[in-house]
Write a protein that holds these residues in place. Structure first.
Motif, mmCIF file in Angstrom:
data_model
loop_
_atom_site.group_PDB
_atom_site.id
_atom_site.type_symbol
_atom_site.label_atom_id
_atom_site.label_comp_id
_atom_site.label_asym_id
_atom_site.label_seq_id
_atom_site.Cartn_x
_atom_site.Cartn_y
_atom_site.Cartn_z
ATOM 1 N N ALA A 188 0.693 -1.127 0.039
ATOM 2 C CA ALA A 188 0.006 0.003 -0.221
ATOM 3 C C ALA A 188 0.931 1.306 -0.034
ATOM 4 O O ALA A 188 0.470 2.358 -0.228
ATOM 5 N N VAL A 189 2.092 1.015 0.232
ATOM 6 C CA VAL A 189 3.133 2.406 0.314
ATOM 7 C C VAL A 189 3.027 3.099 -0.956
ATOM 8 O O VAL A 189 3.220 4.280 -1.247
ATOM 9 N N GLY A 190 2.713 2.201 -2.128
ATOM 10 C CA GLY A 190 2.808 2.874 -3.380
ATOM 11 C C GLY A 190 1.724 3.768 -3.638
ATOM 12 O O GLY A 190 1.769 4.612 -4.573
ATOM 13 N N ASP A 191 0.668 3.762 -2.732
ATOM 14 C CA ASP A 191 -0.311 4.796 -2.965
ATOM 15 C C ASP A 191 -0.433 6.086 -2.173
ATOM 16 O O ASP A 191 -1.127 6.921 -2.133
ATOM 17 N N ILE A 192 0.668 5.965 -1.465
ATOM 18 C CA ILE A 192 0.980 7.263 -0.486
ATOM 19 C C ILE A 192 1.603 8.449 -1.279
ATOM 20 O O ILE A 192 2.855 8.159 -2.052
ATOM 21 N N THR A 193 1.071 9.510 -1.107
ATOM 22 C CA THR A 193 1.714 10.785 -1.629
ATOM 23 C C THR A 193 2.265 11.618 -0.687
ATOM 24 O O THR A 193 1.753 12.153 0.364
ATOM 25 N N LEU A 194 3.545 12.036 -0.761
ATOM 26 C CA LEU A 194 4.371 13.131 0.128
ATOM 27 C C LEU A 194 4.492 14.179 -0.683
ATOM 28 O O LEU A 194 4.987 14.360 -1.622
ATOM 29 N N ASP A 195 3.632 15.440 0.009
ATOM 30 C CA ASP A 195 3.666 16.742 -0.824
ATOM 31 C C ASP A 195 5.106 17.263 -0.154
ATOM 32 O O ASP A 195 5.779 16.740 0.277
ATOM 33 N N ALA A 196 5.178 18.408 -0.906
ATOM 34 C CA ALA A 196 6.478 19.378 -0.847
ATOM 35 C C ALA A 196 7.010 19.454 0.688
ATOM 36 O O ALA A 196 8.239 19.255 1.129
ATOM 37 N N ALA A 197 5.991 19.881 1.455
ATOM 38 C CA ALA A 197 6.144 19.927 2.859
ATOM 39 C C ALA A 197 6.548 18.562 3.597
ATOM 40 O O ALA A 197 7.613 18.802 4.283
#
Length: 318
Positions: free
Chosen positions: A291-300
């Motif tokens: 499921a890690v592939g679905d995690i989005t980390l934004d710029a912050a």
């Protein structure tokens, strides 16, 4: 197990419809694979329940995983035995193995070094026999120049060029496909690039970024970067763990995911040539890893994680 020649990729026109590949895709040894694979080192935890071990491998494949990392010394051959019986030609799974050590059951250290060229060849033959194939798509040479663990002594101190000559010979003979390096330093990587490398496997994580220069060089050369101990390792108590970092926990809380998932997601976001091979013997943990592939980390979030201090992964075994 896959035969010498792999069937058509699910990406090919008219090919079978496959599950979405976790983490998206990236090039690897002339193929396109899921960025999240599976590391078979912990299959040994299922030694008492063969059906569960087989089911775990099938679970990964059914969720789109199409590259699996193994070694004959994982569980003293148990991991390869399970992979041989769990995977069929129709699965089109890339198997990546490694040489440079053999199992040492009952020893204080569970591995015995096997760095001499003749030992590398014997290890490849052992893998071929155990996996039931006549060619392994990628084989990593486990060097011991950098990272945690053992260091070679005596006749196990072998020049890299001699090892690469043997690996290249086996590639020319068709016993292996791509050549990878593991536990390599920057000088060794530069020496090895002309031989043609598919990947580098080094200890690397959010909190152990010693090898940033190697990672950049691999990206520039089109070499996959496959970090091991991406969350630290229990074998090495002195190795820092991303999950202990306040910044990691804060980001995890904000996204409603676990700190472990954030540590893995950072790796996928950090560089496009990163491929993950998290290992587990637990079905629920496998689901969480994929499921890690679905995690989005934004710029912050990336800025906060990038600011975490990096410490060395070069710690002794035990």
């Amino acid at each position: 197990m896959p035969p010498t020649s792999s069937p058509a990729s699910p990406d090919a026109p008219g090919g079978p419809v496959a599950a979405p590949r976790p983490g998206g895709t990236a090039p690897f040894a002339g193929r396109t694979v899921s960025r999240i694979g599976y590391g078979a080192a912990q299959l040994g935890r299922r030694r008492g329940d063969r059906d569960a071990a087989l089911a775990l491998v099938r679970q990964a494949i059914d969720h789109g995983v199409d590259h699996i990392d193994t070694a004959q010394f994982y569980g003293d051959g148990y991991a390869n035995e399970i992979l041989r019986d769990a995977i069929g030609p129709e699965d089109d799974v890339m198997i990546v193995s490694k040489v440079g050590a053999t199992a040492n059951p009952g020893g204080r250290v569970p591995l015995r070094l096997a760095q001499q060229p003749k030992e590398l060849r014997a290890c490849v033959e052992d893998n071929l026999t155990a996996l039931g194939v006549d060619r392994i798509p990628v084989v990593n040479l486990r060097r011991l120049d950098a990272g945690p663990g053992l260091r070679p002594e005596g006749d196990q101190v072998v020049d890299l060029d001699d090892q690469l000559a043997e690996m290249t010979a086996m590639r020319d003979e068709g016993k292996i496909g791509g050549i990878g390096l593991s536990g390599v330093g920057i000088d060794g990587l530069r020496r090895a690039i002309p031989a043609g490398l598919a990947c580098v496997q080094n200890a690397y994580s959010l909190v152990c970024r010693d090898d940033e220069e190697l990672l950049r060089l691999c990206a520039a050369e089109g070499i996959a970067w496959v970090p091991f101990f991406p969350l630290g390792g229990n074998v090495f108590p002195g190795m820092p763990k991303p999950t202990d970092e306040p910044a990691v926990r804060t980001v995890a809380d904000s996204l409603g995911v676990t700190p472990s998932q954030v540590g893995l997601a950072w790796l996928l976001h950090h560089a496009p040539n990163v491929l993950l091979i998290p290992g587990t013997g637990d079905p629920a943990h496998l689901e969480a890893n994929l499921a890690v592939g679905d995690i989005t980390l934004d710029a912050a979030a990336m800025a906060a994680l990038d600011a975490v201090e990096s410490r060395s992964s070069d710690v002794p075994l035990g």
